[in-house]
Design a protein around this motif. Sequence first.
Motif, short mmCIF file in Angstrom:
data_model
loop_
_atom_site.label_atom_id
_atom_site.label_comp_id
_atom_site.label_asym_id
_atom_site.label_seq_id
_atom_site.Cartn_x
_atom_site.Cartn_y
_atom_site.Cartn_z
N ALA A 3 6.38 -74.53 1.21
CA ALA A 3 6.02 -74.52 -0.21
C ALA A 3 6.42 -75.82 -0.91
N PHE A 4 7.57 -76.37 -0.52
CA PHE A 4 7.99 -77.67 -1.06
C PHE A 4 8.98 -78.31 -0.11
N VAL A 5 9.14 -79.62 -0.28
CA VAL A 5 10.10 -80.38 0.51
C VAL A 5 11.07 -81.03 -0.47
N LYS A 6 12.36 -80.79 -0.26
CA LYS A 6 13.38 -81.39 -1.13
C LYS A 6 14.37 -82.14 -0.25
N GLY A 7 14.65 -83.37 -0.62
CA GLY A 7 15.59 -84.16 0.18
C GLY A 7 15.69 -85.57 -0.34
N VAL A 18 7.89 -90.31 2.89
CA VAL A 18 8.67 -89.60 3.89
C VAL A 18 9.94 -89.12 3.21
N VAL A 19 10.18 -87.80 3.29
CA VAL A 19 11.37 -87.20 2.70
C VAL A 19 12.26 -86.68 3.82
N GLU A 20 13.52 -87.11 3.81
CA GLU A 20 14.47 -86.70 4.87
C GLU A 20 15.27 -85.49 4.40
N ASN A 21 15.25 -84.44 5.21
CA ASN A 21 16.00 -83.23 4.91
C ASN A 21 16.70 -82.77 6.18
N ASN A 22 18.03 -82.74 6.15
CA ASN A 22 18.84 -82.33 7.30
C ASN A 22 18.44 -83.04 8.60
N GLY A 23 18.24 -84.34 8.51
CA GLY A 23 17.94 -85.13 9.71
C GLY A 23 16.49 -85.09 10.14
N VAL A 24 15.64 -84.37 9.39
CA VAL A 24 14.21 -84.31 9.73
C VAL A 24 13.42 -85.04 8.64
N GLY A 25 12.54 -85.96 9.07
CA GLY A 25 11.70 -86.69 8.12
C GLY A 25 10.34 -86.04 7.97
N GLY A 42 16.16 -93.54 -1.34
CA GLY A 42 17.58 -93.18 -1.27
C GLY A 42 17.97 -92.12 -2.29
N ASN A 43 17.08 -91.89 -3.26
CA ASN A 43 17.33 -90.85 -4.27
C ASN A 43 16.76 -89.51 -3.84
N SER A 44 17.24 -88.45 -4.49
CA SER A 44 16.76 -87.10 -4.18
C SER A 44 15.40 -86.87 -4.83
N VAL A 45 14.54 -86.12 -4.13
CA VAL A 45 13.20 -85.86 -4.64
C VAL A 45 12.73 -84.47 -4.20
#
Length: 200
Positions: A3-7, A18-25, A42-45
């Motif tokens: 539903a969404f990607v946060k990282g 590309v959004v990195e979340n827990n080591g996954v891009g 480098g900021n959260s999105v």
Amino acid sequence: MIAFVKGILDTVREDRVVVENNGVGFEVLVPGSVVQGMPQVGNSVKIYTYTYVREDVLQLYGFLTKDELEMFKLLITVNGIGPKGALGILTVMDADTLRFAILAEDSKSIAKAPGIGAKTASKLILELKDKCHLEDMLEGSEQTGEIISDNGDSEVRNDAIQALVALGYTATEAATAVRKTEITETMTVEEVLKQSLKNL
């Protein structure tokens, strides 16, 4: 589905992030408006996503608001418009501007999107006109903090839009300019027109 990607924002390109979340891009294809609205790397999105699955394709498409995501979902229901075409349309106009274009039957503005011809634009209007409502635009504008008048001055607003169209602006440009104008109960059409011209 996703539903969404946060990282953390890792990469920003012309048509994807590309959004990195827990080591996954997570690579997410986005319209140009999303790229412009991105913070620094480098900021959260947080990006609302649509997961597109076909036999040989698994791709995420992303947007900054739920409203844009819903409009994307509507666009890909139109025969002849795939995710790439829908992304192109939402690159040249935001969700509210697109709704205005559909309701005003302004196929010329929609046809400015890459890969969308006049025929496809007319088809889009025909298929989506009943699914787009002015109330959705009012709600969307409240969420984004845009000024919009909803105090029963629809006659003054419509007259101002018609006057701008008579001056040579497209129905979409006219409606968008009037929408950004704060209309009070005492304002005349001329006053609304003057204010709206400043928004063009």
